[in-house]
Design a protein around this motif. Structure first.
Motif, mmCIF file in Angstrom:
data_model
loop_
_atom_site.group_PDB
_atom_site.id
_atom_site.type_symbol
_atom_site.label_atom_id
_atom_site.label_comp_id
_atom_site.label_asym_id
_atom_site.label_seq_id
_atom_site.Cartn_x
_atom_site.Cartn_y
_atom_site.Cartn_z
ATOM 1 N N TYR A 43 -44.521 55.563 19.885
ATOM 2 C CA TYR A 43 -45.736 56.364 20.014
ATOM 3 C C TYR A 43 -45.735 57.053 21.362
ATOM 4 N N ILE A 44 -46.299 58.242 21.400
ATOM 5 C CA ILE A 44 -46.409 58.937 22.673
ATOM 6 C C ILE A 44 -47.564 58.394 23.497
ATOM 7 N N GLY A 45 -48.622 57.913 22.834
ATOM 8 C CA GLY A 45 -49.748 57.321 23.535
ATOM 9 C C GLY A 45 -50.692 58.362 24.123
ATOM 10 N N MET A 62 -31.849 67.533 21.572
ATOM 11 C CA MET A 62 -30.808 67.150 20.631
ATOM 12 C C MET A 62 -30.113 65.860 21.049
ATOM 13 N N GLU A 63 -30.038 65.622 22.341
ATOM 14 C CA GLU A 63 -29.358 64.436 22.854
ATOM 15 C C GLU A 63 -30.107 63.142 22.541
ATOM 16 N N GLY A 64 -31.372 63.239 22.141
ATOM 17 C CA GLY A 64 -32.095 62.046 21.740
ATOM 18 C C GLY A 64 -33.378 61.756 22.485
ATOM 19 N N LEU A 65 -33.713 62.529 23.512
ATOM 20 C CA LEU A 65 -34.991 62.322 24.180
ATOM 21 C C LEU A 65 -36.126 62.652 23.221
ATOM 22 N N ARG A 66 -37.182 61.863 23.284
ATOM 23 C CA ARG A 66 -38.357 62.099 22.453
ATOM 24 C C ARG A 66 -39.604 61.928 23.321
ATOM 25 N N PHE A 67 -40.264 63.051 23.577
ATOM 26 C CA PHE A 67 -41.455 63.064 24.437
ATOM 27 C C PHE A 67 -41.185 62.343 25.767
ATOM 28 N N GLN A 68 -40.026 62.535 26.328
ATOM 29 C CA GLN A 68 -39.688 61.928 27.617
ATOM 30 C C GLN A 68 -40.560 62.549 28.706
ATOM 31 N N LYS A 69 -41.363 61.730 29.396
ATOM 32 C CA LYS A 69 -42.312 62.234 30.381
ATOM 33 C C LYS A 69 -41.723 62.216 31.784
ATOM 34 N N ASN A 131 -54.738 58.864 17.905
ATOM 35 C CA ASN A 131 -54.651 59.349 19.285
ATOM 36 C C ASN A 131 -53.356 58.920 19.953
ATOM 37 N N ASP A 132 -52.721 57.854 19.456
ATOM 38 C CA ASP A 132 -51.427 57.433 19.987
ATOM 39 C C ASP A 132 -50.278 58.220 19.370
ATOM 40 N N GLY A 133 -50.535 58.834 18.225
ATOM 41 C CA GLY A 133 -49.519 59.630 17.547
ATOM 42 C C GLY A 133 -49.598 61.089 17.946
ATOM 43 N N ILE A 134 -49.237 61.982 17.024
ATOM 44 C CA ILE A 134 -49.204 63.408 17.372
ATOM 45 C C ILE A 134 -50.488 64.138 16.987
ATOM 46 N N GLN A 135 -51.471 63.410 16.515
ATOM 47 C CA GLN A 135 -52.841 63.896 16.369
ATOM 48 C C GLN A 135 -52.989 65.120 15.459
ATOM 49 N N TYR A 136 -52.396 65.038 14.249
ATOM 50 C CA TYR A 136 -52.690 66.040 13.236
ATOM 51 C C TYR A 136 -54.199 66.095 13.018
ATOM 52 N N ASN A 137 -54.722 67.309 12.789
ATOM 53 C CA ASN A 137 -56.148 67.429 12.505
ATOM 54 C C ASN A 137 -56.459 68.368 11.338
ATOM 55 N N VAL A 138 -55.416 68.756 10.590
ATOM 56 C CA VAL A 138 -55.589 69.604 9.418
ATOM 57 C C VAL A 138 -54.770 69.031 8.264
ATOM 58 N N GLY A 139 -55.321 69.086 7.075
ATOM 59 C CA GLY A 139 -54.590 68.641 5.889
ATOM 60 C C GLY A 139 -54.784 69.620 4.739
ATOM 61 N N SER A 462 -49.126 69.902 18.191
ATOM 62 C CA SER A 462 -50.330 69.225 17.698
ATOM 63 C C SER A 462 -50.901 68.227 18.698
ATOM 64 N N LYS A 463 -50.056 67.589 19.482
ATOM 65 C CA LYS A 463 -50.500 66.594 20.454
ATOM 66 C C LYS A 463 -51.141 67.238 21.677
ATOM 67 N N PHE A 464 -50.654 68.413 22.054
ATOM 68 C CA PHE A 464 -51.023 68.998 23.334
ATOM 69 C C PHE A 464 -51.932 70.221 23.221
ATOM 70 N N VAL A 465 -52.123 70.714 21.992
ATOM 71 C CA VAL A 465 -52.950 71.909 21.791
ATOM 72 C C VAL A 465 -54.077 71.545 20.826
ATOM 73 N N PRO A 466 -55.143 70.922 21.313
ATOM 74 C CA PRO A 466 -56.218 70.486 20.429
ATOM 75 C C PRO A 466 -57.025 71.661 19.876
ATOM 76 N N ARG A 467 -57.803 71.369 18.852
ATOM 77 C CA ARG A 467 -58.668 72.388 18.251
ATOM 78 C C ARG A 467 -59.563 73.037 19.316
ATOM 79 N N ASP A 468 -59.759 74.329 19.162
ATOM 80 C CA ASP A 468 -60.568 75.156 20.060
ATOM 81 C C ASP A 468 -59.870 75.480 21.375
ATOM 82 N N SER A 469 -58.583 75.123 21.486
ATOM 83 C CA SER A 469 -57.792 75.710 22.554
ATOM 84 C C SER A 469 -57.691 77.208 22.289
#
Length: 531
Positions: A43-45, A62-69, A131-139, A462-469
């Motif tokens: 989880y990105i958290g 591509m090398e394998g990093l995932r949301f590396q902060k 909120n710990d995931g990628i925070q989809y808000n549309v279906g 989706s995680k970083f650009v919330p609705r109403d951005s």
């Protein structure tokens, strides 16, 4: 090392541990997946807030990093750096407001989610919606069956029933769609917005008496609008409300020459007949039935309909007044340029544009000139059969997602919705063998699922650009694809896509903050966040 033992028993592929908490697995498809099961998932958290001049930098590659902060910092602006900047950001110049990001609650999604045991199933849903995931808000919710069902069906099959007395939801709704939607709604704390789309009407409503192809009988226009209301009423009884509805999925499917596309459930429309149905039936019926607040989206099909098809619909002023926006799909985006979206926006600035379906598993080609358009249109369809299905770990497919989102949103699109949220390793279930790929692939027999690069590509938005951005002005660089937003909390999000084979040194100048220099790794997606 418990996870290593559990996972390796199920699948014969080596595991590699990464500091980003992703348990990585390589299937030799040009990238890696992250493995989740009942006891572990990455989880990105929660995203921490940092003070100026600090910048949060999240990288997947591509090398394998995932949301590396990591962190970076702004420096003072100098004339020399500003003149040589790769990207200049001007937050006072604003464009469209963002609606959101998400995926479709297809039958296949629900079926695959249900093959997992409780803990793994919870991890999958949290990965998308919490909120710990990628925070989809549309279906997106199909009205009835699709090619990712186990069979053709509508909600009123059998003998003609214009009064819809036999209307009833399918078991796929009660067993798969509705339970998933309720879980997602809770995980988003009520922020989930739903869009409904119908593939086909009952056979007795159609001119050819079949689920696929054909058109709607004119005498059934009102019954088809009533059918929509019945659907919304039944979901309302389950506590589920909708934000919007499209005029029907891909009317072009009724016209495609290849046998597979001829078999896909569909209703063919011309611009004139669609406008007539909206004017005479759908629009007034929704308003009279208490659903006048639903956003009606025309088209729900490819860019090749822009802008001529919408122009013809909007010649009908009554239909135009009922329609709030245009829904587009991505399947020929490499042939029909994104500037068509901007052309549509500038013609009808009061009507929004939203991307409502995308998936990989089909080949894509690019047209060099107008003479190649017709040939490449059919080449793309033929190519669909040459690169089909799931490619576990394909980084290039994630890059395709990120590039299309950037192109769309630079051309006024307000949201981007993926297709199936979960498929099995065979790319289904799909009763028409229309196998494709998905950001999450479920291996139910092993009680585990695999997060594809496409999942992380979606998450960088989706995680970083919330609705109403709001999208803000940012110049384009020849080194990377990029886009910038100002969030409701006044933070700035910048997404960078490097599709090249070499690292890129990037200089970003924010006219209000200063100068930022960073190295963007090859084949990577990077999100910057700062206040």
């Amino acid at each position: 090392m418990i996870y290593n033992k559990v996972i390796c028993i199920a699948v014969q592929a080596p595991l590699v541990y990464l500091s980003s908490s992703c348990i990585s697995r390589d299937y030799n498809n040009g990238g890696t997946v992250c493995v989740c099961n009942g006891t572990y998932c990455d989880y990105i958290g929660k995203i921490p807030k940092v003070k100026y001049p600090q910048v949060l930098v999240y990288t997947s590659n591509m090398e394998g990093l995932r949301f590396q902060k990591t962190n970076a910092s702004f420096q003072n602006i100098s004339a020399e750096l500003r003149d040589s900047a790769d990207i200049i950001i001007e937050s006072h110049r604003t464009y469209q407001k963002v609606f959101g990001f998400g995926g479709a609650f297809t039958d296949a999604t629900g079926i695959n989610v249900e093959t997992l045991k409780d803990d793994a199933r919870e991890h999958l849903m949290k990965s998308y919606f919490s909120n710990d995931g990628i925070q989809y808000n549309v279906g997106r919710v199909p009205i009835g069956g699709t090619d990712f069902s186990t069979k053709y069906y509508s909600y009123d099959d059998g003998e003609p029933d214009p009064s819809l007395k036999k209307f009833a939801l399918n078991s796929a709704d009660t067993n798969y769609k509705i339970p998933c939607i309720k879980v997602a709604h809770n995980l988003t704390h009520g922020k989930l917005k739903l869009i409904a789309s119908a593939w086909t009407a009952p056979k007795w409503m159609k001119t050819n008496g079949a689920y696929h192809g054909g058109t709607l009988k004119p005498e059934m226009y009102q019954a088809w609008a009533d059918y929509y209301v019945k659907f919304f009423n039944e979901y309302k009884k389950q506590g589920i409300k909708f934000w919007g509805v499209t005029t029907g999925n891909e009317p072009s499917l009724a016209k495609y020459p290849l046998s597979l596309f001829q078999k896909l459930a569909s209703i063919g429309w011309t611009a004139n007949t669609l406008a007539q149905w909206v004017e005479e039936a759908l629009g007034p019926t929704l308003h009279k039935s208490g659903y006048g607040d639903l956003n009606i989206m025309a088209l729900d099909d490819q860019r090749f309909y822009l802008t001529w098809f919408i122009d013809r619909i909007f010649k009908n002023e009554a239909a135009k007044n009922y329609i709030n926006g245009t829904a587009v799909h991505w399947y020929f985006d490499t042939v029909f340029p994104a500037k068509l979206l901007s052309q549509l926006h500038y013609k009808y600035p009061d009507k929004f544009i939203i991307s409502t379906e995308a998936c990989k598993g089909n080949a894509q080609v690019t047209a060099k000139n107008k003479q190649e358009m017709k040939f490449l249109f059919f080449s793309q369809i033929i190519g669909f059969f040459l690169s089909r299905g799931v490619l576990l770990g394909s980084w290039s497919r994630g890059e395709d997602y990120a590039q299309d989102i950037i192109e769309d949103m630079r051309n006024w699109v307000i949201g981007w919705i993926d297709w199936n949220m979960a498929l099995n390793p065979g790319g289904g279930p799909t009763f028409l063998n229309n196998v494709v790929d998905s950001p999450i692939v479920v291996n139910g027999s092993a009680n585990e699922f695999y997060k594809q690069p496409m999942y992380y590509a979606m998450g960088h938005f989706s995680k970083f650009v919330p609705r109403d951005s709001v999208r803000i002005e940012s110049s384009q660089s020849s080194k990377v694809w990029s886009i910038a937003f100002k969030r409701p909390d006044h933070a700035i999000t910048v997404v960078l896509l490097n599709r090249g084979k070499v690292d890129q040194d990037i200089t970003i100048v924010d006219s209000e903050k200063g100068t930022l220099t960073l190295t963007v790794s090859e084949h990577s997606i990077t999100t910057l966040l700062y206040w």
